[in-house]
Design an enzyme around this catalytic site. Structure first.
Site: not given
Length: 517
Positions: A194, A317, A412
């Site tokens: 990330s 995601e 995610h």
């Protein structure tokens, strides 16, 4: 009581703790505390100490909200500006040859997170891979990522890109100290997820970081999280106005309470998200100096450091943001604004949404937002970097039944459980309580096998071929992993038509190949 061990670093001796077959050192300072006159300044060397420094306990996380420093139920790490520390894990048994080094940069939108989270401990990777593992804290939020250089005075100077400079300082510490822990300073891999993934792709575009690592792994990197000096200056002025210190900003910035600093930064962040969905105010700044050009431009121009790179994203995601962190463009209103800002020319929005046939249905809006933030820049990096260095693209598809049932899927950050081997923990067992334990075990075997091979030798296992713009071969990681050519073709081509970040003459999509990886 656990045994303890001491290591001599450049600044002094640190005492770690032996835990079964590994040794862990926590909260080793890699730069001076950025407090007092060093607030908003580039990191400075650590002052040497005498005696033995205890490194058996974590110290402070970077300044952030309490929830961001969550460690486990009802336990939160203290936060403070004095946070520039790192942690080292090494096998207990010495080795005849120096071991490969893996340096992990945590995520959290450049505003929250901590290397003390047990998920990030790296112990499983050290045990399986016979490596030395380092995890890093760096300045977050307004104290690390707002650029206040316009308010500098002869008496009070401010520097740009503080969080990025911290990461470079940590890598420099590794070069000068990791051999004392059994690590090889000439065999360093940086890895992040990330915002940590964005840090990795940004470090490849940072001249000061060149030579400090030999390969890189970027998981779910929003690689174009960087803003111009003009935009950075705008958000700094907004911050000063929120604090109400426009008459004497330099002295106020130097003295205001850290939590007030954080709260003002949060307000700036919210303003930015409303105006520019998908972009943050507190990200690296293209200052023409420490970061000469945007990371995406550096890759496109061939100016990024040409080291082997793993760069990939997850199948779903956007779902995490839509359900639990509603700040990104995952609803039709924000998506429409995003697409208008991406390219306002007639027909562009229609070309993009054609790749998402259900739009404006909620699920398709979520998919667009997730793809814009993570898939689009990931493929842009892979396309450009593959012309200069070996590049490997993946898509993480595995999701246990529980995550599918609650609508998250391969969301995610869910690949982190596989990378760090968390399937056998209490949390991992609860995650797979409805099914998927065997699948998570297989995904873990795949990711750890490739990641550790890459860290040791500069290439994943031979079942994962390099990415090229001719075939765009991608490792799809699942209960049964496989290699697929141009697995995201429709969406890749849609974004290419909008933002032109891919080759102008796309290769013919190759037939899908199913090779177990």
């Amino acid at each position: 009581m656990s045994a303890q061990t001491e290591v001599q670093t450049a600044a002094g001796t640190v005492r770690g703790r032996v835990e079964r077959d590994v040794v862990r050192w926590r909260a080793i300072p890699y730069a001076a505390p950025p407090v007092g006159d060093l607030r908003l300044r580039a990191p400075q060397p650590v002052a040497k100490w005498t005696g033995v420094r205890d490194a058996t306990q974590y110290a402070n996380a970077s300044v952030q909200g309490r929830k961001g420093a969550f460690l486990r139920p009802r336990v939160y790490q203290p936060t403070d500006e004095d946070c520039l520390t790192l942690n080292v894990v090494a096998p207990r048994e010495p080795s005849a040859a120096p071991r490969p080094v893996l340096v992990f940069i945590h995520g959290g939108g450049y505003t929250f997170g901590t290397s003390a989270l047990e998920l990030y401990s790296g112990v499983g990777l050290v045990r399986r891979g016979d490596i030395v593992y380092v995890s890093v804290n760096y300045r977050l939020g307004a104290l690390g990522y707002l650029d206040f250089t316009q308010f500098s005075t002869p008496e009070r100077q401010f520097d740009s890109n503080l969080g990025l400079r911290d990461q470079v300082a940590a890598l420099d510490w590794v070069q000068h100290n990791i051999s004392a822990f059994g690590g090889d300073p000439d065999n360093v891999t940086i890895m992040g997820e990330s915002a940590g993934g964005a840090a990795v792709t940004t470090l490849l575009a940072t001249p000061a970081a060149k030579g400090l690592f030999q390969r890189a792994i970027a998981q779910s990197s929003p690689a174009d999280w960087a803003i111009s000096r003009e935009e950075a200056a705008h958000w700094a002025r907004e911050f000063v106005a929120i604090l109400g210190v426009t008459d004497d900003p330099a002295n106020a910035l130097a003295s205001v309470d850290a939590q007030d600093f954080r709260r003002a930064g949060n307000r700036v962040a919210n303003l930015c998200l409303k105006e520019r969905p998908g972009m943050l105010a507190m990200v690296p700044v293209v200052d023409g100096d420490f970061l000469p050009e945007s990371p995406i431009s550096a890759y496109a121009n061939g100016n990024a450091t040409a080291v082997p790179l793993i760069c990939g994203s997850n199948h779903d995601e956007g779902t995490l943001w839509a359900k639990y962190l509603d700040v990104l463009p995952t609803n039709p209103e924000r998506v429409d604004l995003l697409l208008k800002q991406t390219n306002p020319e007639p027909g562009v929005k229609e070309r993009i949404v054609a790749a998402y046939p259900g739009y404006p249905a909620v699920d398709d809006a979520i998919r667009i937002g997730g793809d814009y933030l993570f898939l689009r820049p990931t493929l842009a990096v892979c396309d450009a970097h593959s012309a200069h260095a070996p590049t490997y693209n993946y898509r993480y598809d595995f999701a246990p039944r529980l995550l599918n049932r609650i609508g998250l899927g391969a969301a995610h950050a869910t690949e982190m459980f596989a990378v760090f081997g968390f399937g056998n923990t209490a949390f991992g067992r609860s995650l797979t309580a409805l099914g998927g334990r065997r699948g998570l075990r297989a995904a873990t075997e795949t990711m750890q096998g490739h990641w550790l091979s890459f860290a040791k030798y500069g290439a994943p296992l031979t079942s994962w071929p390099a990415y090229t713009t001719e075939l765009r071969r991608t490792l799809v990681i699942d209960a049964t992993s496989r290699v697929v050519s141009d697995v995201n073709a429709d969406r890749r081509l849609a974004w290419q038509s909008a933002v032109g970040q891919y080759d102008a003459d796309p290769a013919t999509i190759a037939a899908t190949t199913n090779s177990v990886a």
